[in-house]
Design an enzyme around this catalytic site. Structure first.
Site, PDB file in Angstrom:
ATOM      1  CE1 TYR A  67       0.629   1.740   4.228  1.00 19.14           C
ATOM      2  CE2 TYR A  67       0.762  -0.634   4.536  1.00 19.14           C
ATOM      3  CZ  TYR A  67       1.008   0.653   4.981  1.00 19.14           C
ATOM      4  OH  TYR A  67       1.636   0.855   6.177  1.00 19.14           O
ATOM      5  CE  LYS A  82      -2.776   0.196   4.904  1.00 16.59           C
ATOM      6  NZ  LYS A  82      -2.914  -0.586   6.139  1.00 16.59           N
ATOM      7  CG  ASP A 183       3.941  -6.402  11.018  1.00 15.20           C
ATOM      8  OD1 ASP A 183       5.077  -6.865  11.244  1.00 15.20           O
ATOM      9  OD2 ASP A 183       3.664  -5.771   9.980  1.00 15.20           O
TER      10      ASP A 183
END
Length: 333
Positions: A67, A82, A183
């Protein structure tokens, strides 16, 4: 005649995307939260094209795998858009499902002040576009890479650590299910105009099934470091996020990527991850100024060491980490 035909074709295509994407997002909301979400608005594709000058490169504020984030202006309000890369770039994962997962989790997390707030989405394109609040000071990774953290005093970096710890703890304990981020790292942190930290990116976030202590899933992300139980077994617990946070804390402490400490260029020596907290402590001792609170720094280094213990059960949970950081902040010269 042909122009009108193309317009009709475009309208049909947009409607098709809207129905497919809307169904995917709704399905994920039902699966994760029984269909409940915080209210978000829908944007048209034309809205976001105008807001970003047709996604002009000069509007890019962040880029990552899959992205690009653009700065936009919509109804006199700054936003960040985004925009995801074409599905052909994803070989192993269902990109629409990941985006739908992000929309579902981000909508629920937007209540927290240290999460980048999801404002809405556009469902009219092949992959949905997500619209977030605009972070005035950009991405933490870019800031640390640019100046080694030198323009961010340690007090600010400690505040960032506290705020992200609070956000991750909320993800673990503040929703109807216990979610694992999977993450956590410097690239998933944005800073607002006052350098307040905002956790971001919930594509890979997954819940731990009720009555279980872990969830097994594919290894996600491309980190230099990762929790041993994840890298070896694909096993995620809340303490997997704690491990990732420990690496982020080292990052904030030294103002540079921790892997740069692992390779000692001067002595041509390669250290292991086990050595990182000690390397971090040595770096702090050698580089801190008299104006900085050395006691706070050393306590942060010790906390980071606890967070990256090889045995997951030896690590604190995120609530304990957040409380420890608040206590460290109270330490005076």
């Amino acid at each position: 005649m042909f122009s009108g035909s193309r317009k009709n074709e475009n309208k049909v295509e947009k409607n098709g995307f809207f129905l497919k994407n809307g169904a995917a997002v709704l399905e994920q909301l039902i699966l994760l939260f029984d269909g409940k979400c915080n209210r978000i608005r829908t944007y048209s594709a034309e809205d976001l094209k105008r807001a970003t000058d047709n996604f002009d490169r000069s509007r890019m504020i962040h880029e990552s795998a899959g992205y690009i984030m653009y700065k936009g202006l919509h109804e006199d309000c700054e936003i960040s858009v985004k925009k995801f890369i074409s599905p052909s770039h994803y070989k192993f994962m269902d990109s629409l499902k990941r985006i739908s997962n992000e929309a579902a989790v981000a909508s629920r997390m937007s209540n927290h002040k240290n999460v980048l707030k999801l404002l809405g989405c556009c469902l009219e394109t092949e992959l949905p576009m997500l619209v977030y609040e605009f972070p005035g000071n950009g991405n933490l990774s870019r800031m640390l890479d640019r100046d080694g953290g030198e323009q961010l005093p340690f007090e600010s970096r400690l505040s960032i650590a506290i705020e992200i710890a609070n956000a991750v703890a909320y993800l673990h304990h503040g929703l109807s299910k216990k979610f694992i981020h999977r993450d956590v790292h410097r690239g998933q942190v944005f800073l607002d105009q006052d350098y307040g930290a905002k956790l971001f990116e919930f594509q890979a976030s997954i819940p731990i099934p009720e009555g279980e202590t872990h969830v097994d899933a594919e290894v996600y992300g491309t980190k230099v470091f990762g929790p041993p139980e994840v890298l070896m077994y694909g096993r995620y617990t809340e303490r997997s996020d704690v491990y990732d946070f420990g690496i982020l804390l080292c990052d904030l402490l030294i103002g540079k990527r921790p892997d740069r400490l692992i390779w000692d260029r001067e002595n041509k020596q390669l250290y292991t991850l086990d050595d990182l907290p000690e390397l971090c402590r040595r770096h702090l001792e050698a580089n801190m100024s008299q104006a900085e609170n050395g006691a706070q720094m050393m306590e942060c280094a010790e906390l980071a060491k606890r967070c990256v213990k090889l045995n997951a059960d030896d690590r604190p949970n995120m609530i304990e980490v957040a409380k420890a950081l608040v206590l460290i902040k109270s330490i005076h010269y």
